[in-house]
Scaffold this active site. Structure first.
Site, PDB file in Angstrom:
ATOM      1  N   THR A   1     -19.855  37.970   5.131  1.00  0.00           N
ATOM      2  CA  THR A   1     -20.361  37.944   6.316  1.00  0.00           C
ATOM      3  C   THR A   1     -19.223  38.591   7.401  1.00  0.00           C
ATOM      4  O   THR A   1     -19.558  39.295   8.089  1.00  0.00           O
ATOM      5  CB  THR A   1     -20.937  36.835   6.972  1.00  0.00           C
ATOM      6  OG1 THR A   1     -22.039  36.382   6.231  1.00  0.00           O
ATOM      7  CG2 THR A   1     -21.220  36.961   8.289  1.00  0.00           C
TER       8      THR A   1
ATOM      9  N   SER B   1     -10.392  34.839  11.043  1.00  0.00           N
ATOM     10  CA  SER B   1     -11.030  34.340  12.285  1.00  0.00           C
ATOM     11  C   SER B   1     -10.449  32.865  12.621  1.00  0.00           C
ATOM     12  O   SER B   1      -9.240  32.748  13.140  1.00  0.00           O
ATOM     13  CB  SER B   1     -12.519  33.960  12.175  1.00  0.00           C
ATOM     14  OG  SER B   1     -13.456  33.571  13.174  1.00  0.00           O
ATOM     15  N   HIS B   2     -11.270  31.783  12.331  1.00  0.00           N
ATOM     16  CA  HIS B   2     -10.828  30.493  12.689  1.00  0.00           C
ATOM     17  C   HIS B   2     -10.231  29.788  11.677  1.00  0.00           C
ATOM     18  O   HIS B   2      -9.832  28.573  11.701  1.00  0.00           O
ATOM     19  CB  HIS B   2     -11.869  29.449  13.208  1.00  0.00           C
ATOM     20  CG  HIS B   2     -13.279  29.675  11.977  1.00  0.00           C
ATOM     21  ND1 HIS B   2     -13.781  30.610  11.669  1.00  0.00           N
ATOM     22  CD2 HIS B   2     -13.524  28.727  11.676  1.00  0.00           C
ATOM     23  CE1 HIS B   2     -14.732  30.621  11.016  1.00  0.00           C
ATOM     24  NE2 HIS B   2     -14.727  29.246  10.607  1.00  0.00           N
TER      25      HIS B   2
ATOM     26  N   ASP C   1     -10.519  30.718  19.497  1.00  0.00           N
ATOM     27  CA  ASP C   1     -10.233  30.503  17.892  1.00  0.00           C
ATOM     28  C   ASP C   1      -9.287  31.685  17.555  1.00  0.00           C
ATOM     29  O   ASP C   1      -8.517  32.551  18.621  1.00  0.00           O
ATOM     30  CB  ASP C   1     -11.404  30.803  17.253  1.00  0.00           C
ATOM     31  CG  ASP C   1     -11.972  32.066  16.906  1.00  0.00           C
ATOM     32  OD1 ASP C   1     -11.987  32.904  18.011  1.00  0.00           O
ATOM     33  OD2 ASP C   1     -12.459  32.582  15.901  1.00  0.00           O
TER      34      ASP C   1
ATOM     35  N   ASP D   1      -9.046  34.731  16.173  1.00  0.00           N
ATOM     36  CA  ASP D   1      -9.199  36.272  16.685  1.00  0.00           C
ATOM     37  C   ASP D   1      -9.806  36.427  17.847  1.00  0.00           C
ATOM     38  O   ASP D   1     -10.263  37.586  18.272  1.00  0.00           O
ATOM     39  CB  ASP D   1      -9.984  37.064  15.593  1.00  0.00           C
ATOM     40  CG  ASP D   1     -11.382  36.612  15.179  1.00  0.00           C
ATOM     41  OD1 ASP D   1     -11.692  35.520  15.804  1.00  0.00           O
ATOM     42  OD2 ASP D   1     -12.101  37.429  14.639  1.00  0.00           O
TER      43      ASP D   1
ATOM     44  N   ASP E   1     -12.946  35.485  19.114  1.00  0.00           N
ATOM     45  CA  ASP E   1     -14.512  35.816  19.307  1.00  0.00           C
ATOM     46  C   ASP E   1     -15.036  34.578  19.240  1.00  0.00           C
ATOM     47  O   ASP E   1     -16.350  34.685  19.562  1.00  0.00           O
ATOM     48  CB  ASP E   1     -14.972  36.510  18.056  1.00  0.00           C
ATOM     49  CG  ASP E   1     -14.808  35.893  16.588  1.00  0.00           C
ATOM     50  OD1 ASP E   1     -14.401  34.793  16.550  1.00  0.00           O
ATOM     51  OD2 ASP E   1     -15.163  36.397  15.504  1.00  0.00           O
ATOM     52  N   ARG E   2     -14.601  33.434  19.310  1.00  0.00           N
ATOM     53  CA  ARG E   2     -15.377  32.230  19.595  1.00  0.00           C
ATOM     54  C   ARG E   2     -14.827  31.218  20.844  1.00  0.00           C
ATOM     55  O   ARG E   2     -13.799  31.470  21.233  1.00  0.00           O
ATOM     56  CB  ARG E   2     -15.312  31.154  18.231  1.00  0.00           C
ATOM     57  CG  ARG E   2     -15.619  31.789  16.946  1.00  0.00           C
ATOM     58  CD  ARG E   2     -15.546  30.875  15.769  1.00  0.00           C
ATOM     59  NE  ARG E   2     -15.571  31.544  14.682  1.00  0.00           N
ATOM     60  CZ  ARG E   2     -16.883  31.160  13.736  1.00  0.00           C
ATOM     61  NH1 ARG E   2     -17.015  30.022  13.838  1.00  0.00           N
ATOM     62  NH2 ARG E   2     -16.987  31.819  12.559  1.00  0.00           N
TER      63      ARG E   2
ATOM     64  N   GLU F   1     -24.469  32.234  18.290  1.00  0.00           N
ATOM     65  CA  GLU F   1     -24.684  31.316  16.977  1.00  0.00           C
ATOM     66  C   GLU F   1     -24.037  30.109  17.220  1.00  0.00           C
ATOM     67  O   GLU F   1     -23.137  29.508  18.138  1.00  0.00           O
ATOM     68  CB  GLU F   1     -23.872  31.922  15.864  1.00  0.00           C
ATOM     69  CG  GLU F   1     -24.087  33.334  15.570  1.00  0.00           C
ATOM     70  CD  GLU F   1     -23.247  33.967  14.550  1.00  0.00           C
ATOM     71  OE1 GLU F   1     -23.753  34.736  13.621  1.00  0.00           O
ATOM     72  OE2 GLU F   1     -21.992  33.710  14.409  1.00  0.00           O
TER      73      GLU F   1
ATOM     74  N   SER G   1     -21.857  28.352  15.644  1.00  0.00           N
ATOM     75  CA  SER G   1     -20.685  28.289  15.210  1.00  0.00           C
ATOM     76  C   SER G   1     -19.638  28.600  16.451  1.00  0.00           C
ATOM     77  O   SER G   1     -18.709  29.458  16.131  1.00  0.00           O
ATOM     78  CB  SER G   1     -20.375  29.019  13.914  1.00  0.00           C
ATOM     79  OG  SER G   1     -20.874  30.356  14.171  1.00  0.00           O
TER      80      SER G   1
ATOM     81  N   LYS H   1     -19.078  38.753  18.732  1.00  0.00           N
ATOM     82  CA  LYS H   1     -18.938  37.804  19.623  1.00  0.00           C
ATOM     83  C   LYS H   1     -17.580  37.739  20.541  1.00  0.00           C
ATOM     84  O   LYS H   1     -16.810  38.325  20.027  1.00  0.00           O
ATOM     85  CB  LYS H   1     -19.219  36.452  18.835  1.00  0.00           C
ATOM     86  CG  LYS H   1     -18.502  36.042  17.593  1.00  0.00           C
ATOM     87  CD  LYS H   1     -18.980  34.760  16.954  1.00  0.00           C
ATOM     88  CE  LYS H   1     -18.091  34.861  15.780  1.00  0.00           C
ATOM     89  NZ  LYS H   1     -18.786  35.500  14.379  1.00  0.00           N
TER      90      LYS H   1
END
Length: 542
Positions: free
Chosen positions: A18, A112-113, A276, A278, A280-281, A362, A364, A375
Site C-alpha cells: 500500500t 512513514s511512521h 509522524d 514523513d 502525513d499523519r 483513515e 490510522s 494524507k
C-alpha cells in the site's frame, strides 16, 4: 561521463505494498538491492524524458539513496529531477511539488511512521502524476519488472551537491534542488485564514507540536512559529534526525506519550498535535482531551467551510473501511456523498480527481483533502486551528458540540504487533471460516446481522479490490473489523477495530473501553486472538 549497466538481480520479494516497498534498512543497503528496485520503477514507468520529484523523511540512508537514484535517473534518460534540499521532502509536500510542477511522478524515500536508524526500516514509494500513491496497476508493473530484470543502469558521474539550491546538470539531466518547505507553506497560507489564527495565538492561545525528530519539524517551525506567531519552542523535537532521536515516529498516545501526558495535565497548553516520520499523519489533542482520528475526520469535514480554501463547502467525504462511521453521519447531514474504501490512500485518488470527495481520512491518524493526493498531518493541524479561531471554542467544547449534533461513535483500534505470521493467519482463518454462518447468531450478548470479507468496487474507474478485512456487524450499528496490516517489516501486525454508535447524550462521557466491552468480548469469542497468540492485551491501543 557515461552510464553503465551493472549486472545484478533479480531479488525476490520486491512487491510494493500500500505504501511502496518497505524493508529493514540493512536490506536496502545490501549490494544492488535498492538499485534493482529503482530500476524496476524506471522500467515500469518508461523513464526516458520524464520529470520526477525526489525526496524523503530524512531517515538513515536517505541521502545516500537519493544520490544513487539521481545517478540512475540520469542513466535511464530522465529529463529533470526536482529534489528537496538535503534530500528532504515531507510526503504531502512531495505530492504538492508533483502537482505544482506538472511532473510525471515522484519517488519518496520513507517508511512513514516506522522507526528509523541503521537497525530500523527504510522504504521507497512511487507516486504518479496526480501526486498520489501508485495504483495497483502501476505497482504490479513495478513488481513484474523486479522479477525479470538482470541489471540496472547508473551514471559513473558523482551526484551533485544535495544541499545547494538551484539547477545543475548530471549527464545531461537537470537536477533542480528546491527549498522543501517554501511551496508547501505558501499553499497552506492560501487554504487557511492565517491572520485569524495569528490573532488567536496573539490573544494567549497556546500550543505544542511534537515533530518527533522527523521531517515535519522544519515545516511546523516555519508555519506555526514564524508565520503564525506561536512562541519559539512551541514546536518540539523539530530537527529531523536519521534515527528520529530514538523515537518511534508514530503520532499516537503510546509513542507520543510525552505530548499526551502533557496535554492531559491541567497545566497543559490549549492545543497539542504530533506528526509522524514523513509528515502525513497527525494526532490532535486539547487540554484534557484526546481526539480519535475518526472523530477528527468528522469534525474537520463538518467545519471545513470555515477555512477560506473550503468556503464553498465540500463535495464528499471518503474514509477507509476500518475508520468509524462518524464521518458518514456528517455526510448524511450535509447531503453529500460518503465513500467507504479499502485501507490505503491510493483508493481516494480517483474520488478526489473526479470531484466526488473533498475530505478523506483513515483511522490510522491520516487526514487530508483534495489540495494534494496524500494524507497531510500539518494540513489537519492547521484546519483544526482555523476552526478553533473561527468558532472561538476550545477542542473539548467543539467536540462536545459535534457529538450533540451528530451523536458519538465510540471507537478504538487494538494492535497486536510482531506476531508470528502463522499465529496471525490462524486468527484470520478462524473468523473467515465462520463468516457465512454468523448472521443471526449472537456473540458477546450482541446479535450479528451481517459478516463479510470487505470488497470494493471503485465508483469512478470500476476496478474491484477484494480481501480487504473481515467485518462483523451487530444489531444497532456496532461492529468490529479484523485485518492484517501491510506497513510493518517484521512478523505480522494484527489489527482489531471496534465501534459502538451512541445517540444518548447521557452516555457521551462514558469510558470508551466500557462502551466497547461487548464488542471486545464478541471479537474474542469469534476470532480467539488470545487463544491463538497468547496475547491477552494488545501492544498498542489507539
Amino acid at each position: 561521463m557515461t552510464s553503465m549497466t551493472v549486472t545484478a538481480g533479480p531479488f525476490a520479494g520486491q512487491k510494493p505494498g500500500t505504501s511502496g516497498l518497505r524493508k529493514k534498512t540493512a536490506q536496502f543497503r545490501a549490494p544492488h538491492y535498492l538499485e534493482c528496485f529503482v530500476q524496476a520503477i524506471f522500467e515500469a514507468i518508461d523513464a526516458p524524458g520524464k520529470v520526477l520529484v525526489l525526496g524523503g523523511d530524512g531517515r538513515f540512508f536517505g541521502r545516500e539513496a537519493a544520490a544513487v537514484i539521481l545517478r540512475m535517473a540520469a542513466a535511464n534518460g530522465v529529463a529533470r529531477v526536482i529534489l528537496g534540499q538535503g534530500g528532504l521532502l515531507s510526503t504531502p509536500a512531495a505530492s504538492h511539488l508533483i502537482r505544482l510542477n506538472g511532473a510525471d511522478g515522484g519517488i519518496i524515500l520513507s517508511a512513514s511512521h516506522n522507526p528509523g536508524g541503521e537497525t530500523g526500516d527504510f522504504g521507497v514509494k512511487y507516486n504518479i502524476a496526480n501526486g498520489g500513491p501508485a495504483p495497483e496497476a502501476v505497482t504490479a508493473a513495478i513488481h513484474a519488472a523486479s522479477e525479470t530484470l538482470t541489471g540496472y543502469r547508473i551514471s559513473d558521474a558523482p551526484a551533485p551537491d544535495l544541499d545547494r539550491l538551484g539547477e545543475t546538470l548530471l549527464d545531461g539531466m537537470v537536477v533542480q534542488v528546491v527549498d522543501p518547505v517554501l511551496d508547501y507553506a505558501e499553499l497552506m497560507e492560501r487554504l487557511f485564514d492565517f491572520p485569524a489564527i495569528a490573532r488567536m495565538i496573539a490573544g494567549g492561545f497556546t500550543l505544542r507540536f511534537d515533530a518527533m525528530c522527523a521531517v515535519t519539524g522544519p515545516y511546523a517551525v516555519e508555519i506555526l512559529e514564524r508565520r503564525l506567531g506561536a512562541a519559539p519552542g512551541s514546536v518540539v523535537n523539530a530537527v529531523p534526525l536519521p534515527d528520529f532521536g530514538g523515537m518511534h515516529p508514530d503520532p499516537n498516545p503510546t509513542w507520543a506519550s510525552d505530548l499526551y501526558e502533557r496535554m492531559m495535565s491541567p497545566e497543559g497548553p490549549d492545543f497539542g498535535a504530533a506528526s509522524d516520520g514523513d509528515g502525513d499523519r497527525n494526532m490532535v489533542l486539547g487540554r484534557g482531551i484526546y481526539v480519535t482520528p475518526s472523530d477528527s475526520l468528522a469534525v474537520l469535514a463538518a467545519h471545513a467551510h470555515l477555512a477560506p480554501g473550503y468556503s464553498g463547502g465540500i463535495k464528499g467525504i471518503a474514509r477507509s473501511m476500518p475508520t468509524s462511521t462518524a464521518a458518514d453521519r456528517v455526510a448524511e447531514a450535509l447531503g453529500i456523498e460518503a465513500h467507504e474504501t479499502p485501507t490505503g490512500w491510493k483508493f481516494f485518488g480517483t474520488l478526489l480527481d473526479a470531484g466526488r470527495a473533498t475530505i478523506c481520512g483513515e483511522e490510522s491518524f491520516g487526514t487530508g483533502s483534495d489540495h494534494v493526493r496524500e494524507k497531510d498531518g500539518l494540513w489537519a493541524v492547521l484546519l483544526w486551528l482555523n476552526i478553533l479561531a473561527a468558532t472561538g471554542q476550545g477542542v473539548d467544547a467543539l467536540l462536545a458540540a459535534h457529538w450533540r449534533r451528530f451523536g458519538r461513535v465510540f471507537y478504538s483500534r487494538h494492535d497486536y504487533e510482531a506476531l508470528p505470521v502463522a499465529q496471525a493467519e490462524a486468527v484470520m482463518a478462524e473468523l473467515r471460516g465462520q463468516l457465512d454462518s454468523l448472521p443471526g447468531r449472537s456473540a458477546g450478548g450482541l446479535r450479528i446481522v451481517a459478516a463479510d470479507d470487505f470488497a470494493y468496487a471503485d465508483p469512478v474507474d470500476g476496478s474491484v479490490t477484494t480481501g480487504q478485512g473481515l467485518r462483523v456487524l451487530f444489531e444497532g450499528g456496532a461492529r468490529f473489523v479484523l485485518r492484517l496490516s501491510g506497513t510493518g517489516t517484521e512478523g505480522a501486525t494484527l489489527r482489531l477495530y471496534l465501534e459502538w454508535p451512541c445517540n444518548d447524550p447521557d452516555q457521551f462521557e462514558t469510558e470508551t473501553r466500557t462502551m466497547l466491552a461487548p464488542v471486545i468480548a464478541a471479537a474474542e469469542a469469534l476470532a480467539g486472538i488470545a487463544r491463538h497468540t497468547g496475547r491477552t492485551e494488545p501492544d498498542v491501543i489507539t
